[in-house]
Design an enzyme around this catalytic site. Structure first.
Site, PDB file in Angstrom:
ATOM      1  CB  CYS A 114      -0.988  -0.142   1.407  1.00 36.98           C
ATOM      2  SG  CYS A 114      -1.901   1.407   0.616  1.00 36.98           S
ATOM      3  CG  HIS A 218      -4.047  -2.793   2.599  1.00 38.33           C
ATOM      4  ND1 HIS A 218      -2.848  -2.286   3.736  1.00 38.33           N
ATOM      5  CD2 HIS A 218      -4.530  -1.950   2.407  1.00 38.33           C
ATOM      6  CE1 HIS A 218      -3.005  -1.449   4.346  1.00 38.33           C
ATOM      7  NE2 HIS A 218      -3.576  -0.504   3.399  1.00 38.33           N
ATOM      8  CD  GLU A 220      -1.508  -5.447   5.715  1.00 41.93           C
ATOM      9  OE1 GLU A 220      -1.469  -5.706   4.328  1.00 41.93           O
ATOM     10  OE2 GLU A 220      -2.051  -4.125   5.944  1.00 41.93           O
TER      11      GLU A 220
END
Ligand code: MN
Length: 242
Positions: A114, A218, A220
């Site tokens: 990001c 994203h 994660e």
């Protein structure tokens, strides 16, 4: 210990509070969990590190993760700030720019997420769309209303790219929480993933021997339920171990 069980140290850039006291460094725990699930040990790299401290820590690192966060000071790419900019933190820009140079100099693997793809691009001389709502006039929503761990748009990946190999796919569903994006590419970077509106969602260093990979989404937040997201962190840790 057999070599495969070696646990590489992954430097993880952090956020810094802007405009509130006391000043703090912080990072979303999803990044720390994702690195550890992939077999690495995260080492926070807060913006408060001095250049000397970063240099000392860098000698011990095996890889670098550039995390998400607020906007980059457009002065870094020679533009006046757009009115929608938020959480601009020059000390974080400086730390992460130094971390990019350090990682490239030391040939460390890098995964940039990001804001990470943006600072990687700017550190290498590229520019950003400062506000996707007005700049390229896209109709696709990149600031999703869905929960962070749910995908909201598709990304098409360049077949044969390192990113496609790592993801194991030429097309993935991703989450989207950004109002900026890569515009002019930084030196040595090639675009390897695009949203349906042609906004760049992935870049990598144009060198098959280097692991420098960046995504605008994203992963994660997706590791518990998307194999492609897990594979990004595993690939970073495996490259750091090698
Ligand atoms: Mn997006």
């Amino acid at each position: 210990m057999p070599p495969m069980t070696r646990i590489p140290l992954i430097g993880v850039s952090t956020s810094i509070t802007v405009g509130t006291a006391p000043e703090r460094a912080y990072v979303n725990s999803t990044y720390l969990h994702a690195i550890q699930q992939a077999g690495g040990a995260p080492v926070p790299l807060p913006p408060q590190l001095s250049p000397l401290a970063l240099d000392v820590i860098a000698r011990e690192l095996h890889g670098v993760l550039l995390t998400g966060g607020g906007d980059i000071d457009p002065a870094r790419f020679g533009e006046a700030p757009h009115s929608t900019l938020y959480d601009v933190a020059p000390s974080r820009d400086a730390l992460e720019t130094a971390a990019v140079r350090m990682a490239l100099d030391r040939r460390l693997p890098v995964l940039a997420i990001c804001r990470g793809i943006q600072i990687l691009n700017v550190a290498l001389g590229g520019t950003l769309h400062q506000d996707l709502g007005t700049d390229p006039g896209t109709e696709l929503r990149h600031s999703q209303e869905a929960p962070r761990d749910q995908p909201s748009h598709k990304v098409t990946v360049l077949p044969g790219s390192r990113l496609a190999t790592v993801l194991g796919a030429d097309e993935v569903e991703v989450n989207s929480m950004h109002h900026q994006a890569v515009k002019a590419l930084g030196q040595g970077l090639i675009p390897v993933a695009w949203a349906p509106d042609q906004i760049i969602e992935g870049v990598e260093l144009d060198d098959p021997e280097r692991f420098v990979l960046a995504v605008q989404w994203h992963p994660e937040e997706l590791v518990s339920h998307f194999d492609a997201a897990r594979r990004l962190f595993s690939a970073l840790v495996d490259a750091a171990r090698a």
